[in-house]
Design a protein around this motif. Structure first.
Motif, PDB file in Angstrom:
ATOM      1  N   THR A   1       7.174 -11.007  -8.540  1.00  0.00           N
ATOM      2  CA  THR A   1       5.842 -11.597  -8.744  1.00  0.00           C
ATOM      3  C   THR A   1       5.963 -13.053  -9.184  1.00  0.00           C
ATOM      4  O   THR A   1       5.206 -13.916  -8.710  1.00  0.00           O
ATOM      5  CB  THR A   1       5.061 -10.790  -9.794  1.00  0.00           C
ATOM      6  N   ARG A   2       6.908 -13.335 -10.060  1.00  0.00           N
ATOM      7  CA  ARG A   2       7.126 -14.720 -10.489  1.00  0.00           C
ATOM      8  C   ARG A   2       7.569 -15.593  -9.318  1.00  0.00           C
ATOM      9  O   ARG A   2       7.114 -16.743  -9.180  1.00  0.00           O
ATOM     10  CB  ARG A   2       8.175 -14.759 -11.597  1.00  0.00           C
ATOM     11  N   LEU A   3       8.458 -15.068  -8.484  1.00  0.00           N
ATOM     12  CA  LEU A   3       8.904 -15.833  -7.317  1.00  0.00           C
ATOM     13  C   LEU A   3       7.742 -16.113  -6.378  1.00  0.00           C
ATOM     14  O   LEU A   3       7.601 -17.237  -5.864  1.00  0.00           O
ATOM     15  CB  LEU A   3      10.012 -15.067  -6.589  1.00  0.00           C
ATOM     16  N   SER A   4       6.906 -15.112  -6.162  1.00  0.00           N
ATOM     17  CA  SER A   4       5.744 -15.300  -5.292  1.00  0.00           C
ATOM     18  C   SER A   4       4.789 -16.336  -5.866  1.00  0.00           C
ATOM     19  O   SER A   4       4.295 -17.212  -5.136  1.00  0.00           O
ATOM     20  CB  SER A   4       5.009 -13.965  -5.105  1.00  0.00           C
ATOM     21  N   MET A   5       4.519 -16.254  -7.164  1.00  0.00           N
ATOM     22  CA  MET A   5       3.625 -17.223  -7.787  1.00  0.00           C
ATOM     23  C   MET A   5       4.200 -18.632  -7.741  1.00  0.00           C
ATOM     24  O   MET A   5       3.456 -19.614  -7.579  1.00  0.00           O
ATOM     25  CB  MET A   5       3.354 -16.813  -9.235  1.00  0.00           C
ATOM     26  N   SER A   6       5.523 -18.743  -7.851  1.00  0.00           N
ATOM     27  CA  SER A   6       6.151 -20.069  -7.767  1.00  0.00           C
ATOM     28  C   SER A   6       5.990 -20.651  -6.366  1.00  0.00           C
ATOM     29  O   SER A   6       5.679 -21.845  -6.208  1.00  0.00           O
ATOM     30  CB  SER A   6       7.639 -19.968  -8.119  1.00  0.00           C
TER      31      SER A   6
ATOM     32  N   LEU B   1       3.662 -19.840  -4.175  1.00  0.00           N
ATOM     33  CA  LEU B   1       2.241 -20.092  -3.896  1.00  0.00           C
ATOM     34  C   LEU B   1       1.707 -21.279  -4.684  1.00  0.00           C
ATOM     35  O   LEU B   1       0.702 -21.890  -4.292  1.00  0.00           O
ATOM     36  CB  LEU B   1       1.430 -18.834  -4.219  1.00  0.00           C
ATOM     37  N   ALA B   2       2.356 -21.613  -5.795  1.00  0.00           N
ATOM     38  CA  ALA B   2       1.919 -22.771  -6.582  1.00  0.00           C
ATOM     39  C   ALA B   2       2.493 -24.079  -6.055  1.00  0.00           C
ATOM     40  O   ALA B   2       2.028 -25.155  -6.456  1.00  0.00           O
ATOM     41  CB  ALA B   2       2.312 -22.586  -8.040  1.00  0.00           C
TER      42      ALA B   2
ATOM     43  N   ILE C   1       0.687 -25.480   3.009  1.00  0.00           N
ATOM     44  CA  ILE C   1       0.031 -24.253   2.544  1.00  0.00           C
ATOM     45  C   ILE C   1       0.414 -23.075   3.428  1.00  0.00           C
ATOM     46  O   ILE C   1       0.762 -21.992   2.946  1.00  0.00           O
ATOM     47  CB  ILE C   1      -1.497 -24.453   2.526  1.00  0.00           C
ATOM     48  N   ALA C   2       0.372 -23.276   4.759  1.00  0.00           N
ATOM     49  CA  ALA C   2       0.733 -22.193   5.685  1.00  0.00           C
ATOM     50  C   ALA C   2       2.202 -21.821   5.548  1.00  0.00           C
ATOM     51  O   ALA C   2       2.561 -20.627   5.587  1.00  0.00           O
ATOM     52  CB  ALA C   2       0.421 -22.616   7.117  1.00  0.00           C
TER      53      ALA C   2
ATOM     54  N   LEU D   1      -3.031 -10.098  -0.002  1.00  0.00           N
ATOM     55  CA  LEU D   1      -4.307 -10.810   0.149  1.00  0.00           C
ATOM     56  C   LEU D   1      -4.132 -12.312  -0.080  1.00  0.00           C
ATOM     57  O   LEU D   1      -4.685 -13.140   0.667  1.00  0.00           O
ATOM     58  CB  LEU D   1      -5.324 -10.235  -0.834  1.00  0.00           C
ATOM     59  N   VAL D   2      -3.350 -12.681  -1.090  1.00  0.00           N
ATOM     60  CA  VAL D   2      -3.128 -14.102  -1.364  1.00  0.00           C
ATOM     61  C   VAL D   2      -2.318 -14.744  -0.246  1.00  0.00           C
ATOM     62  O   VAL D   2      -2.621 -15.860   0.210  1.00  0.00           O
ATOM     63  CB  VAL D   2      -2.424 -14.276  -2.723  1.00  0.00           C
ATOM     64  N   ASN D   3      -1.277 -14.064   0.226  1.00  0.00           N
ATOM     65  CA  ASN D   3      -0.495 -14.590   1.349  1.00  0.00           C
ATOM     66  C   ASN D   3      -1.368 -14.821   2.564  1.00  0.00           C
ATOM     67  O   ASN D   3      -1.260 -15.854   3.249  1.00  0.00           O
ATOM     68  CB  ASN D   3       0.626 -13.618   1.705  1.00  0.00           C
ATOM     69  N   SER D   4      -2.228 -13.857   2.860  1.00  0.00           N
ATOM     70  CA  SER D   4      -3.112 -13.968   4.021  1.00  0.00           C
ATOM     71  C   SER D   4      -4.053 -15.151   3.873  1.00  0.00           C
ATOM     72  O   SER D   4      -4.332 -15.861   4.860  1.00  0.00           O
ATOM     73  CB  SER D   4      -3.910 -12.672   4.188  1.00  0.00           C
TER      74      SER D   4
END
Length: 234
Positions: A53-58, A60-61, A95-96, A172-175
């Motif tokens: 989750t931390r990796l994903s948030m990093s 996405l940020a 972003i993509a 959902l966030v990735n999409s």
């Protein structure tokens, strides 16, 4: 060798296993090992989910950090980030790209959940052995392990459990990132209805991957079993 029928629950096991050459005090050691194993499985599961989750948030940020850095360095005007038409194309591409990169921790999160759930089921199957043997002993003590003994539990596919909710929210966030970045690159009109439909379709693709990787729609290949022990894993 005669094949054994699958044992699907504790009710199908014998009341006692008198021929098993293990004493009650030795089984109590198994109880301690069991609790220790269960504790470490859930600790590892929690740690893996937090890391992914931390990796994903990093990931996405990263586009937001890049936009702030570009605006601070006066490479782009902060006012250009307000409107869809004035935002630079490379920002949408970023972003993509990071939305696609975040698909990797999404897959890793699914595989980690599956691995931990299978380990928990193996512990349940192990626990079933000594719970049957020590049934009378536990009753005399007025105590029970208070842990599941069903080898089919927990399920890897559990979208309403916390790991499943974590996976689906990340989907959902990735999409959203992929949809916004792609529409921005194409300079399409950001119609809310179209955007919601595209995000929904991409989320369904993520959901399908989660469904398949949880071994619901396909049969996972099992190792060879020359002694024909019953397989109770789903």
């Amino acid at each position: 060798m005669k094949k054994m029928l699958p044992r699907m629950s504790a009710e199908s096991l014998p009341e006692r296993l008198d021929n098993l050459p293990v004493e009650a005090k030795e089984f109590l050691q198994l109880v301690a090992v069991d609790f220790n194993g269960t504790y470490h499985v859930y600790l590892a599961s929690k740690d893996e989910r937090i890391k992914m989750t931390r990796l994903s948030m990093s990931l996405l940020a990263a586009p937001f950090a890049a936009a702030v850095a570009l605006a601070s360095a006066k490479v782009i005007s902060p006012s250009a980030l307000i409107t869809w038409e004035q935002a630079p194309a490379y920002l949408f591409a970023m972003i993509a790209a990071f939305g696609l990169l975040s698909f990797l921790p999404f897959l890793r999160l699914i595989e980690a959940v599956n691995a931990h759930m299978r380990t928990a089921r193996a512990l349940n199957n192990f626990r079933l052995l000594y719970v049957v043997q020590l049934k009378d002993h536990f009753s005399a003590l007025g105590w029970s392990p208070n842990l599941p003994v069903d080898p089919r539990y927990p399920e890897t596919y559990a979208p309403l459990a916390w790991p499943g909710v974590n996976v689906m929210m990340l989907a959902l966030v990735n999409s959203s990132y992929i949809a916004i970045g792609t529409l921005g690159l194409l300079r399409s009109d950001p119609n809310p209805a179209v955007l919601i439909v595209i995000i929904g379709l991409l989320a369904l693709v993520h959901y399908f991957v989660y469904y398949v990787r949880s071994n619901v729609s396909r049969k996972r290949r099992l190792p060879q079993n020359p002694f024909h022990f019953p397989n109770v894993e789903t």
